[in-house]
Design a protein around this motif. Structure first.
Motif, PDB file in Angstrom:
ATOM      1  N   GLU A   1       8.879  38.473  28.573  1.00  0.00           N
ATOM      2  CA  GLU A   1       9.558  37.284  29.113  1.00  0.00           C
ATOM      3  C   GLU A   1      10.961  37.683  29.535  1.00  0.00           C
ATOM      4  OE1 GLU A   1       9.689  33.963  26.420  1.00  0.00           O
ATOM      5  OE2 GLU A   1       7.666  34.341  25.700  1.00  0.00           O
TER       6      GLU A   1
ATOM      7  N   GLU B   1      16.306  29.037  30.719  1.00  0.00           N
ATOM      8  CA  GLU B   1      15.039  29.305  31.424  1.00  0.00           C
ATOM      9  C   GLU B   1      13.909  29.613  30.446  1.00  0.00           C
ATOM     10  OE1 GLU B   1      17.208  31.184  35.376  1.00  0.00           O
ATOM     11  OE2 GLU B   1      16.159  32.514  33.978  1.00  0.00           O
ATOM     12  N   LEU B   2      14.240  30.442  29.466  1.00  0.00           N
ATOM     13  CA  LEU B   2      13.211  30.842  28.510  1.00  0.00           C
ATOM     14  C   LEU B   2      12.794  29.658  27.634  1.00  0.00           C
ATOM     15  CD1 LEU B   2      14.401  34.399  27.395  1.00  0.00           C
ATOM     16  CD2 LEU B   2      12.556  33.837  28.952  1.00  0.00           C
TER      17      LEU B   2
ATOM     18  N   ASN C   1      12.677  26.620  28.678  1.00  0.00           N
ATOM     19  CA  ASN C   1      11.811  25.791  29.541  1.00  0.00           C
ATOM     20  C   ASN C   1      10.412  26.392  29.652  1.00  0.00           C
ATOM     21  OD1 ASN C   1      13.886  24.038  29.899  1.00  0.00           O
ATOM     22  ND2 ASN C   1      14.594  24.960  31.822  1.00  0.00           N
ATOM     23  N   LYS C   2      10.343  27.739  29.571  1.00  0.00           N
ATOM     24  CA  LYS C   2       9.034  28.402  29.668  1.00  0.00           C
ATOM     25  C   LYS C   2       8.144  28.080  28.472  1.00  0.00           C
ATOM     26  CE  LYS C   2       9.748  32.582  32.431  1.00  0.00           C
ATOM     27  NZ  LYS C   2       9.828  34.034  32.400  1.00  0.00           N
ATOM     28  N   GLN C   3       8.794  27.756  27.342  1.00  0.00           N
ATOM     29  CA  GLN C   3       8.092  27.444  26.088  1.00  0.00           C
ATOM     30  C   GLN C   3       7.137  28.574  25.657  1.00  0.00           C
ATOM     31  OE1 GLN C   3       6.494  23.518  25.795  1.00  0.00           O
ATOM     32  NE2 GLN C   3       8.494  22.587  26.165  1.00  0.00           N
ATOM     33  N   GLY C   4       7.648  29.796  25.751  1.00  0.00           N
ATOM     34  CA  GLY C   4       6.848  30.961  25.324  1.00  0.00           C
ATOM     35  C   GLY C   4       7.280  31.453  23.953  1.00  0.00           C
TER      36      GLY C   4
ATOM     37  N   TYR D   1      10.884  30.587  22.935  1.00  0.00           N
ATOM     38  CA  TYR D   1      10.972  29.154  22.610  1.00  0.00           C
ATOM     39  C   TYR D   1      10.519  28.906  21.161  1.00  0.00           C
ATOM     40  CZ  TYR D   1       9.632  24.215  22.695  1.00  0.00           C
ATOM     41  OH  TYR D   1       9.478  22.863  22.398  1.00  0.00           O
TER      42      TYR D   1
END
Length: 1313
Positions: A1288, A1294-1295, A1297-1300, A1303
């Motif tokens: 990622e 941004e990260l 929002n990615k919910q990876g 997150y």
């Protein structure tokens, strides 16, 4: 016979008696450094008593020593007794010469009685039967009274030969018994001493270890006990042997002719004094030389131990200069030693020749004037007394070894007798049946023994009720970790009490106490064995199921099962094969497997990434249930749930309560929480991975699992080393001489001295045989010729004085210059090597410093010295053989036939003894590694109660050597006896053949004697040449290693001028393009698998990810410690492989997780950040302010001049880290690499340092690796690394929002809040 006397002369300088040569082998540089540091070695006083040194002998050893001494005394009488036989035999020879002359006077009578000269010469009785007729024939002018011979010459000689063989047989038996018995007894005693020494050291309390370095204790264990063994072994037998020779020699002298004895006695003290003075001077200068080199050795050790730091900051040239500067004094002492050796040897030979000249002159006078003296009497008295005087000189060097042993024993025995204030092996103390776990600290005051003037605890009061969790918080150095050490009773408080269940812990049994406490420390120590074995150390008799369960509880199971050997994976030195987080989890598993009543968690989860930490924290929370737990943590989320939180300040508990109570108080705790809570993710960490060698932990010694494995591995290592040596190209003599070429003038002078020295022995042989020939002449002729020959002999002495000095001194001048040159080149070559070179186990700090200390000094043995000794031998044996063949080729061939045996005996003896020393050292190093690993990690060993386990491992690793050495004692005994006895058999054979040749009228007696003397003296001269010739084999191997190292071309050569240097205006963007990489020592384990990211100029990129994912590796690739296997690392679109290496590293500032500081002042450590110029004091202070350490430094008594100690031990972790940050800032780099730069700081310091780092990052390209998300949240780009790839990438927002993966981590920490 005089050959034997010469053999003894050589023994004075320790050449033919190889036991003396052992001391000449240079010691390990590190060990000597220890001696200089501690200063204990230098004190002559005090010593143990002469008999006390044998206190570890049992009745068997005492019986062996007594019997060995009796055999040594018998062996010592052999030489003087042989001289009696020799003297009688010489007289027979002289009488044959007189008979020969007599027969020349009576040819007419012989013709008259029908006899020939040959007939009479073979059987003199044919003439003796006709004495009356002879008297009548010459009217009484010539009578049989002039004939002294009554038997056949050959018969007489055969009788003498039998005597020689009997003496030889006795020497064989006694020599063997003498050496074997003494060596075996010494081996027994040394074995006992080693065991008791380590056992008692392990009993000492931790405070004692704070003031005693592991290296010093290992020196005592290896070096000092070896000295004791050396001094109480066969050297005592040698002393008894020489004293016996001395007494017998003088007794025989006085019995056979007291007048001549008194004259020789008058001058012989000169010999004894010269010999003793020589050995004393040589010993004292050698120790000074070693001491002088130790300073340079210490520099080398420090540099190799911190090689990554040295390389990163470009300190190689400065370090090479520092090392070279320290070599000067060692070179000066080496030259002094050569001067002393040369002068002493020359003086000894002058005295010897002077004594012989005087003895022969006065002896001949007595033979002429005193009826009691015959030629035999003169020879017997002269050589017996001379032998006695020599023997007295020879008896002293072994006594020096005894003195050294007594000095070493004083310290060693003191340590064996030392009673520990806190004895972990003691059975005393209460052992309550149950433990509730009620902990109390009542008014506890404490200072560390190493710094008694600094108060750490100042009246501490804490209470933890059974089952409670008490958290201790406070800034760095406030005394939190000290409480843990007092709980485990590593130290006792100076005032106040520490209590468990109402009982003061001083009253409890230590083993019992520690068995009920589980400890997980901030810096976990793993031992160099398997993972399973490390966990098993937590509790004896633990099952594999329990180990697996503990590893699951500590969240270590998954990573262990992913390793090729799973639980059987070796963790390496200090766990170096595992990442920081992996080590920590194994340590937690080790504590959990113990199932203790009291749990001490000293930063137990600090090295874990967020995901692991939350699981481990849950496991620890579970583990805490029903246990009393003391928790120390910087991260407040870890302790929020504690029953009681205690705020510390300056060694006092200033506040206590729950989280909410303390928040309401708004005291220390509140300040800490608020300073942390600025960041949502205040205490979440990702684990960095400390891939093998990615940091530079001090290289510690290694232990292997079991004895059988240990043997296999040590044998394998030895075999590998031998194989590698064979593969190395030979070091050509011409190449080494070329290196020594600046000293060509000294070498030429040395060679001239060698050639002349070589001719001295054959010249002496000629004079000796001529002197014996003189006794056939009339008195007047005798008188004149003896005077001439005596003066010639004195002249030989004067010449020897000059040429021996020339040879010794000139070769020392050339050799020491070469040694210094080689040490300098070798050190520079080592510094040139890439980091992968240091990752190799064979290139550990100890191995490299030893190589520097010994290899370079040995190489001088194969240059000028070797040339000189070769020329001396050619001149010596060449002259001797030419003379001999001219006079009698038959006798020459017989004697030459014996020479290989004589030489072989000597060589075998030397080889076995030096081999013995070498093998001993190697084998003991294996045991030493076990001891050092134990001593260095004594806190962990003590907390786990594993002292008996380590002791067993140590004893097991000694056992093989012990048995081998006892077997080898017999072998050494046999070869020693053989080398001593062979000469007697050679005499027997040579004189029987000589007698036959005389009887056959093929030779005259003086020709026989000349041939015999020339060859034997020549052979003895070979021994003398070896005074100047160290072990050629060892020197060759050392030369091979050094030349190979000097010629090796590292793939990453910092000295290379190749490569581009970018314009000063370059932008400093860093790009990774599909980078693949494995560490050279573990090529099968991929670390980076296509890592790709870009840092734009002036921006900050943060790398986050779990343990072992390759974050720290990327930092090492940017520094170009290693090169990527595939893909490229770029700086401004230029592949860094095409850039100049030195220039590249100058652009980068680095701050690592485990900072390495040097044993210098704080100011010098900070200035080390820029080695290209002199850094001003203002810049140093500015950098210190930037790193939030200026105030702390200013408060120290010596301020910036305060020495930080070896590896920065005088500072706390946080203080060290801040000095390291200042060091990076002083460089003003364009690229900043922060590898966990704030991990060791408490919250308060971290916040300020973080601000400083944020300022430092402005305008710089920055790569950050951090566990704490607060550190990385503001980064311009965040890359999540997993399995060596970026999974990622983006800003914090941004990260999120990615919910990876990122997150999830953030959410976890939010929940904790």
């Amino acid at each position: 016979m005089s050959g034997v006397e010469l053999k003894n002369i050589n023994k004075i300088n320790g050449t033919s008696d190889s036991k003396e040569t052992n001391g000449a082998v240079p010691h390990d540089g590190i060990e000597d450094e220890v001696k200089v540091k501690t200063g204990k070695e230098k004190k002559k006083e005090p010593m143990t008593g002469v008999f006390e040194v044998f206190r570890f002998s049992d009745w068997k050893d005492k019986a062996m020593m007594v019997l060995g001494s009796i055999c040594a005394a018998a062996n010592g009488t052999a030489l003087p007794i042989m001289i009696i036989v020799f003297g009688e035999m010489i007289e027979t020879f002289v009488d044959t010469g007189i008979l020969d002359k007599f027969l020349d006077k009576i040819p007419a009578f012989l013709a008259n009685v029908s006899l020939t000269e040959d007939q009479v010469f073979k059987d003199v009785n044919l003439l003796l039967d006709k004495c009356t007729e002879l008297d009548a024939f010459y009217s009484g002018n010539i009578t049989c009274n002039e004939i002294n011979i009554t038997d056949k010459i050959l018969d007489e000689m055969t009788t003498y030969a039998i005597y020689y063989c009997i003496i030889g047989g006795a020497v064989l038996f006694c020599g063997y018994m003498q050496v074997t018995l003494w060596m075996t007894a010494a081996e027994h005693q040394a074995h006992r001493i080693r065991k008791q020494f380590l056992q008692n050291v392990m009993r000492q309390h931790i405070g004692w270890f704070d003031t005693h370095e592991a290296a010093e204790l290992n020196t005592r264990l290896a070096d000092d006990i070896a000295k004791i063994q050396d001094g109480i072994g066969d050297k005592i037998g040698t002393f008894v042997q020489w004293m016996s020779t001395f007494c017998t020699g003088f007794i025989i002298g006085f019995v056979y002719g007291w007048k001549l004895t008194l004259v020789i006695v008058a001058v012989s003290p000169l010999l004894a004094v010269a010999a003793s003075l020589f050995s004393y001077l040589a010993a004292s200068i050698t120790s000074k030389e070693l001491e002088a080199y130790a300073k340079a050795g210490a520099v080398a050790e420090e540099v190799f131990g911190a090689i990554r730091t040295v390389v990163a900051f470009g300190g190689q040239e400065n370090e090479a200069q520092r090392y070279f500067t320290n070599l000067g004094s060692a070179q000066a002492f080496g030259i002094k030693k050569g001067f002393t050796n040369g002068a002493s040897m020359g003086f000894i030979w002058l005295v010897i020749f002077g004594c012989e000249a005087l003895g022969f002159w006065y002896g001949a006078k007595l033979v002429r004037e005193d009826d009691d003296y015959t030629v035999a009497t003169m020879i017997i008295v002269f050589f017996s007394v001379l032998m006695g005087a020599f023997s007295l000189g020879n008896a002293f060097p072994p006594l020096n070894a005894l003195s050294t042993a007594r000095g070493a024993a004083y310290v060693v025995f003191q340590l064996i007798d030392l009673k520990s204030e806190i004895d972990s092996s003691s059975d005393e103390g209460k052992r309550p049946d149950t433990v509730r776990g009620y902990i109390q600290f009542q008014n506890v005051h404490f200072s560390y023994p190493s710094r008694p003037d600094v108060k750490v605890l100042n009246g501490l009061d804490i209470e933890a009720k059974p089952g409670q969790t008490v958290a201790l918080v406070g800034s760095s150095g406030c005394g939190k970790s000290t409480t843990v050490q007092l709980m485990l009773r590593f130290y006792d408080p100076s005032q106040g009490k520490v209590m468990i269940d109402g009982t003061e812990i001083r009253d409890l049994n230590i083993k019992w106490l520690r068995s009920h406490i589980g400890l997980v420390s901030q810096e976990p120590v793993l031992f160099a064995t398997t993972i399973a074995e490390n966990i098993r150390y937590g509790k004896e008799d633990v099952t594999m199921d329990e180990i697996i369960q503990a590893s699951k509880n500590a969240n270590a199971y998954d990573f262990i099962m992913s390793l090729p050997d799973k639980f059987e994976t070796l963790v390496g030195e200090r766990g170096a094969q595992l990442s920081g987080g992996q080590k920590q989890r194994v340590a937690i598993a080790r504590a959990l497997v113990k199932d203790p009543k009291i749990l001490l968690l000293d930063e137990a989860t600090s090295a874990l990434d967020t995901e692991s930490e939350s699981i481990v924290q849950d496991a620890l929370d579970k583990a805490r249930a029903g246990r009393t737990t003391l928790v120390i943590a910087h991260r407040l989320s870890t302790i929020k749930t504690a029953d009681i939180i205690v705020g510390f300040s300056q060694g006092v508990a200033t506040e206590r309560g729950t989280h909410s109570e303390l928040m309401a108080k708004q005291g220390i705790y509140y300040q800490l929480v608020t300073s942390q809570s600025h960041s949502q993710e205040h205490n979440e960490e990702f684990d960095d991975e400390v891939e093998e060698s990615s940091k530079s932990p001090e290289k510690k010694l290694q232990r292997v699992v079991s004895v059988t494995d240990k043997e296999k591995i040590s044998v394998k290592v030895e075999e590998d080393e031998e194989e590698e040596l064979k593969k190395l190209p030979n070091a050509p003599f011409s190449r080494l001489m070329k290196m020594n070429s600046p000293e060509w003038f000294y070498i030429v002078l040395g060679c001239f001295g060698s050639i002349v020295n070589g001719g001295v022995q054959p010249a002496f042989a000629i004079i000796f045989s001529e002197i014996l020939k003189v006794f056939q002449e009339d008195e007047e002729t005798q008188k004149d010729r003896i005077m001439i020959y005596s003066l010639i002999m004195l002249g030989l002495g004067v010449m020897s004085l000059f040429t021996m000095f020339l040879q010794g001194y000139m070769f020392a001048r050339s050799g020491e210059a070469l040694t210094t040159r080689l040490r300098d080149k070798t050190f520079r070559s080592m510094l040139r090597q890439d980091i992968a070179f240091y990752d190799n186990a064979k290139n550990s700090v100890g191995a490299l410093t030893t190589r520097l200390a010994t290899d370079a000094s040995l190489v001088q043995g194969v240059t000028g010295v070797r040339l000189g000794s070769t020329l001396m031998n050619i001149s010596n044996m060449g002259t001797a053989i030419i003379i001999s063949f001219v006079y009698s080729w038959k006798l020459t061939l017989l004697i030459i036939g014996f020479m290989p045996f004589i030489v072989l005996g000597g060589i075998m003896e030397v080889r076995l003894l030096t081999g013995q020393a070498g093998k001993n050292k190697e084998a003991l190093e294996g045991a030493g590694k076990v001891a050092v690993e134990c001593i260095e990690n004594m806190r962990t060993v003590a907390s786990l109660l594993k002292e008996p386990e380590f002791f067993r491992l140590y004893v097991n690793s000694l056992e093989v050597t012990y048995k081998q050495n006892k077997r080898r004692a017999h072998l050494v005994g046999v070869t020693y006896a053989f080398s001593q006895a062979i000469i007697y058999f050679a005499y027997a054979a040579a004189f029987v053949l000589g007698a036959y040749l005389i009887e056959e009228r093929e030779q005259t007696f003086e020709e026989v004697f000349l041939v015999f003397s020339a060859i034997v003296f020549g052979a003895m001269g070979l021994g003398n040449a070896s005074a100047f010739a160290p072990d050629i084999g060892k020197a060759q191997n050392s030369a091979k290693r050094i030349i190979a190292l000097i010629d090796s071309q590292p793939t990453l050569d910092h000295t290379s001028t190749a490569g581009d240097k970018l314009q000063a205006t370059y932008q400093a963007s860093v790009t990774f393009e599909s980078v693949h990489f494995s560490y050279p020592t573990r090529e099968s384990v991929p670390v980076l698998q296509g890592l790709t990211f870009k840092v734009t100029p002036g921006q900050t990129l943060a790398l986050v990810g779990s343990s072992g994912c390759g974050k720290s590796t990327s930092v090492q690739l940017i520094e170009r410690f290693y090169d990527a296997a595939n893909g490229s690392v770029k700086l401004d679109d230029h592949d860094i492989k095409g850039l100049n290496l030195q220039w590249l590293r100058q652009q980068i500032g680095i701050v690592s997780q485990e900072p390495v500081l040097f044993d210098r002042s704080i100011a010098e450590n900070i200035a080390y950040g820029d080695n290209t110029r002199v850094v001003s004091m203002d810049e140093i202070i500015e950098a210190a302010r930037g790193a939030n350490i200026h105030n702390f430094i200013s408060e120290l008594p010596d301020g910036y001049s305060t020495n930080v100690g070896a590896k920065g031990t005088q500072l706390s972790g946080g203080q060290k880290q801040r000095v390291a940050i200042a060091r990076a800032l002083v460089r003003n780099p364009k690229i900043l690499l922060l590898d966990e730069a704030t991990s060791a700081l408490d919250t308060e310091s971290e916040k300020i340092v973080q601000e400083a780092l944020d300022k430092a990052r402005q305008g710089r390209t920055c790569v950050v690796i951090a566990h704490r998300l607060s550190t990385v949240k503001n980064a311009d780009t965040i890359c999540v690394v997993s399995s060596g790839k970026v999974t990622e990438e983006g800003t914090h927002t941004e990260l999120m929002n990615k919910q990876g993966f990122y997150y999830k981590l953030v959410k976890k920490s939010t929940r904790k809040e």
